[in-house]
Design a protein around this motif. Sequence first.
Motif, PDB file in Angstrom:
ATOM      1  N   ALA A   7       0.827  -1.204   0.000  1.00 16.45           N
ATOM      2  CA  ALA A   7       0.000   0.000   0.000  1.00 16.45           C
ATOM      3  C   ALA A   7       0.863   1.257   0.000  1.00 16.45           C
ATOM      4  O   ALA A   7       0.489   2.273  -0.575  1.00 16.45           O
ATOM      5  CB  ALA A   7      -0.936  -0.006   1.207  1.00 16.45           C
ATOM      6  N   ALA A   8       2.037   1.197   0.639  1.00 12.65           N
ATOM      7  CA  ALA A   8       2.920   2.366   0.696  1.00 12.65           C
ATOM      8  C   ALA A   8       3.426   2.757  -0.687  1.00 12.65           C
ATOM      9  O   ALA A   8       3.765   3.903  -0.923  1.00 12.65           O
ATOM     10  CB  ALA A   8       4.093   2.102   1.632  1.00 12.65           C
ATOM     11  N   ILE A   9       3.510   1.795  -1.610  1.00 11.58           N
ATOM     12  CA  ILE A   9       3.946   2.120  -2.965  1.00 11.58           C
ATOM     13  C   ILE A   9       2.811   2.809  -3.723  1.00 11.58           C
ATOM     14  O   ILE A   9       3.034   3.686  -4.529  1.00 11.58           O
ATOM     15  CB  ILE A   9       4.407   0.854  -3.714  1.00 11.58           C
ATOM     16  N   GLU A  10       1.595   2.415  -3.449  1.00 11.80           N
ATOM     17  CA  GLU A  10       0.438   2.979  -4.152  1.00 11.80           C
ATOM     18  C   GLU A  10      -0.007   4.314  -3.576  1.00 11.80           C
ATOM     19  O   GLU A  10      -0.343   5.222  -4.308  1.00 11.80           O
ATOM     20  CB  GLU A  10      -0.727   1.981  -4.128  1.00 11.80           C
ATOM     21  N   ARG A  11      -0.043   4.439  -2.245  1.00 14.89           N
ATOM     22  CA  ARG A  11      -0.602   5.640  -1.615  1.00 14.89           C
ATOM     23  C   ARG A  11       0.113   5.923  -0.303  1.00 14.89           C
ATOM     24  O   ARG A  11       0.381   5.026   0.465  1.00 14.89           O
ATOM     25  CB  ARG A  11      -2.088   5.424  -1.362  1.00 14.89           C
ATOM     26  N   GLN A  12       0.403   7.197  -0.090  1.00 14.59           N
ATOM     27  CA  GLN A  12       1.096   7.612   1.122  1.00 14.59           C
ATOM     28  C   GLN A  12       0.592   8.987   1.529  1.00 14.59           C
ATOM     29  O   GLN A  12       0.327   9.831   0.675  1.00 14.59           O
ATOM     30  CB  GLN A  12       2.591   7.640   0.826  1.00 14.59           C
ATOM     31  N   VAL A  13       0.466   9.213   2.831  1.00 13.15           N
ATOM     32  CA  VAL A  13       0.029  10.508   3.358  1.00 13.15           C
ATOM     33  C   VAL A  13       1.143  11.060   4.240  1.00 13.15           C
ATOM     34  O   VAL A  13       1.652  10.364   5.114  1.00 13.15           O
ATOM     35  CB  VAL A  13      -1.269  10.373   4.182  1.00 13.15           C
ATOM     36  N   ILE A  14       1.514  12.302   3.986  1.00 13.89           N
ATOM     37  CA  ILE A  14       2.494  12.994   4.818  1.00 13.89           C
ATOM     38  C   ILE A  14       1.822  14.284   5.275  1.00 13.89           C
ATOM     39  O   ILE A  14       1.367  15.074   4.452  1.00 13.89           O
ATOM     40  CB  ILE A  14       3.789  13.299   4.044  1.00 13.89           C
ATOM     41  N   SER A  15       1.772  14.483   6.592  1.00 12.72           N
ATOM     42  CA  SER A  15       1.058  15.659   7.081  1.00 12.72           C
ATOM     43  C   SER A  15       1.842  16.404   8.152  1.00 12.72           C
ATOM     44  O   SER A  15       2.720  15.848   8.813  1.00 12.72           O
ATOM     45  CB  SER A  15      -0.311  15.253   7.636  1.00 12.72           C
ATOM     46  N   SER A  16       1.475  17.671   8.287  1.00 16.13           N
ATOM     47  CA  SER A  16       2.087  18.557   9.268  1.00 16.13           C
ATOM     48  C   SER A  16       0.985  19.418   9.862  1.00 16.13           C
ATOM     49  O   SER A  16       0.263  20.091   9.130  1.00 16.13           O
ATOM     50  CB  SER A  16       3.136  19.431   8.583  1.00 16.13           C
ATOM     51  N   LYS A  17       0.856  19.369  11.178  1.00 14.40           N
ATOM     52  CA  LYS A  17      -0.137  20.200  11.867  1.00 14.40           C
ATOM     53  C   LYS A  17       0.562  20.967  12.977  1.00 14.40           C
ATOM     54  O   LYS A  17       1.142  20.358  13.874  1.00 14.40           O
ATOM     55  CB  LYS A  17      -1.254  19.341  12.448  1.00 14.40           C
ATOM     56  N   PHE A  18       0.519  22.287  12.897  1.00 14.43           N
ATOM     57  CA  PHE A  18       1.158  23.155  13.891  1.00 14.43           C
ATOM     58  C   PHE A  18       2.630  22.798  14.076  1.00 14.43           C
ATOM     59  O   PHE A  18       3.159  22.878  15.180  1.00 14.43           O
ATOM     60  CB  PHE A  18       0.425  23.079  15.235  1.00 14.43           C
ATOM     61  N   ASP A  67      16.148  12.917  -4.395  1.00 13.03           N
ATOM     62  CA  ASP A  67      16.870  11.675  -4.137  1.00 13.03           C
ATOM     63  C   ASP A  67      15.936  10.518  -3.811  1.00 13.03           C
ATOM     64  O   ASP A  67      16.387   9.421  -3.507  1.00 13.03           O
ATOM     65  CB  ASP A  67      17.847  11.856  -2.966  1.00 13.03           C
ATOM     66  N   ALA A  68      14.638  10.759  -3.845  1.00 13.07           N
ATOM     67  CA  ALA A  68      13.666   9.723  -3.497  1.00 13.07           C
ATOM     68  C   ALA A  68      13.575   8.671  -4.596  1.00 13.07           C
ATOM     69  O   ALA A  68      13.850   8.936  -5.760  1.00 13.07           O
ATOM     70  CB  ALA A  68      12.295  10.349  -3.266  1.00 13.07           C
ATOM     71  N   VAL A  69      13.156   7.481  -4.203  1.00  8.43           N
ATOM     72  CA  VAL A  69      12.908   6.392  -5.148  1.00  8.43           C
ATOM     73  C   VAL A  69      11.467   6.549  -5.614  1.00  8.43           C
ATOM     74  O   VAL A  69      10.531   6.454  -4.816  1.00  8.43           O
ATOM     75  CB  VAL A  69      13.110   5.021  -4.472  1.00  8.43           C
ATOM     76  N   LEU A  70      11.286   6.814  -6.896  1.00  7.53           N
ATOM     77  CA  LEU A  70       9.947   6.970  -7.457  1.00  7.53           C
ATOM     78  C   LEU A  70       9.507   5.632  -8.047  1.00  7.53           C
ATOM     79  O   LEU A  70      10.203   5.079  -8.891  1.00  7.53           O
ATOM     80  CB  LEU A  70       9.941   8.067  -8.519  1.00  7.53           C
ATOM     81  N   PRO A  71       8.363   5.102  -7.638  1.00  2.10           N
ATOM     82  CA  PRO A  71       7.958   3.763  -8.051  1.00  2.10           C
ATOM     83  C   PRO A  71       7.322   3.677  -9.435  1.00  2.10           C
ATOM     84  O   PRO A  71       6.853   2.624  -9.819  1.00  2.10           O
ATOM     85  CB  PRO A  71       6.949   3.365  -6.972  1.00  2.10           C
ATOM     86  N   GLY A  72       7.301   4.738 -10.171  1.00  2.00           N
ATOM     87  CA  GLY A  72       6.711   4.695 -11.505  1.00  2.00           C
ATOM     88  C   GLY A  72       7.071   5.927 -12.304  1.00  2.00           C
ATOM     89  O   GLY A  72       7.717   6.849 -11.813  1.00  2.00           O
ATOM     90  N   ARG A  73       6.651   5.933 -13.556  1.00  2.00           N
ATOM     91  CA  ARG A  73       6.943   7.061 -14.439  1.00  2.00           C
ATOM     92  C   ARG A  73       6.027   8.241 -14.167  1.00  2.00           C
ATOM     93  O   ARG A  73       6.303   9.352 -14.581  1.00  2.00           O
ATOM     94  CB  ARG A  73       6.790   6.641 -15.909  1.00  2.00           C
ATOM     95  N   GLU A  74       4.891   8.001 -13.513  1.00  4.01           N
ATOM     96  CA  GLU A  74       3.953   9.080 -13.215  1.00  4.01           C
ATOM     97  C   GLU A  74       3.604   9.057 -11.738  1.00  4.01           C
ATOM     98  O   GLU A  74       3.209   8.031 -11.197  1.00  4.01           O
ATOM     99  CB  GLU A  74       2.687   8.947 -14.053  1.00  4.01           C
ATOM    100  N   ILE A  75       3.753  10.199 -11.104  1.00  2.00           N
ATOM    101  CA  ILE A  75       3.466  10.359  -9.689  1.00  2.00           C
ATOM    102  C   ILE A  75       2.411  11.460  -9.559  1.00  2.00           C
ATOM    103  O   ILE A  75       2.513  12.497 -10.208  1.00  2.00           O
ATOM    104  CB  ILE A  75       4.730  10.791  -8.903  1.00  2.00           C
ATOM    105  N   THR A  76       1.412  11.227  -8.731  1.00  4.31           N
ATOM    106  CA  THR A  76       0.404  12.250  -8.457  1.00  4.31           C
ATOM    107  C   THR A  76       0.606  12.754  -7.036  1.00  4.31           C
ATOM    108  O   THR A  76       0.670  11.961  -6.099  1.00  4.31           O
ATOM    109  CB  THR A  76      -1.021  11.688  -8.609  1.00  4.31           C
ATOM    110  N   ILE A  77       0.721  14.060  -6.914  1.00  7.96           N
ATOM    111  CA  ILE A  77       0.861  14.688  -5.599  1.00  7.96           C
ATOM    112  C   ILE A  77      -0.379  15.540  -5.362  1.00  7.96           C
ATOM    113  O   ILE A  77      -0.625  16.500  -6.091  1.00  7.96           O
ATOM    114  CB  ILE A  77       2.126  15.562  -5.517  1.00  7.96           C
ATOM    115  N   GLU A  78      -1.136  15.172  -4.351  1.00  7.59           N
ATOM    116  CA  GLU A  78      -2.331  15.923  -3.983  1.00  7.59           C
ATOM    117  C   GLU A  78      -1.978  16.821  -2.806  1.00  7.59           C
ATOM    118  O   GLU A  78      -1.596  16.341  -1.742  1.00  7.59           O
ATOM    119  CB  GLU A  78      -3.451  14.958  -3.590  1.00  7.59           C
TER     120      GLU A  78
END
Length: 185
Positions: free
Chosen positions: A68-79, A109-120
């Motif tokens: 699942a980490a390869i397909e979807r990941q959430v990174i968040s920052s609050k305060f 320097d990140a490992v990108l798991p595909g040719r297309e990445i979507t950043i929301e």
Amino acid sequence: MTDDPDLRASDADRDRVAAVLAEALATGRLTTIEHADRLDVAYTAKTMGELVPLTQDLPQVSGSDVPAAIERQVISSKFSKVVRKGRWVASRHLRLSARFGALVIDLSDAVLPGREITIETSARFSKMIVRVPEDAHVIDEGSSLFGKRNVTAGSEVDGPLIRLTGASKFSKVIVTRGKDDWNLH
């Protein structure tokens, strides 16, 4: 994969190999250098015969077994301020969320798991900085309300496609290739 090594490889074939390689890196079967070398070969491969040797010594990952980490990941920052940089495995779909803070994501320097990445992106009263690889082509489909959205579109080189979506309100979202406009080290 197919038995015909002369068959032309598709982007989906290359992405399947990239998923196997990313899983091998995550589980310690490949070093970061081995992974980077094999990933470079995978994305320049023209035929299926060039792809097969890259994963022959690794367990296969079926479509349903892709972590699942390869397909979807959430990174968040609050305060707070969150920085993700260096060598890390990004996902095909990254959801970045910042609320009353700062979020700095370095994909150079990140490992990108595909040719297309979507950043929301979802930023509220925050600052969000995304550093992309030099050869990336960026498509901005996002919006901003009472804020600033500064996205450097892309290069003509055959690098990864990074699609930026989402919205920001009362925030600053910067997508860049350099560190010249980073003031959050």
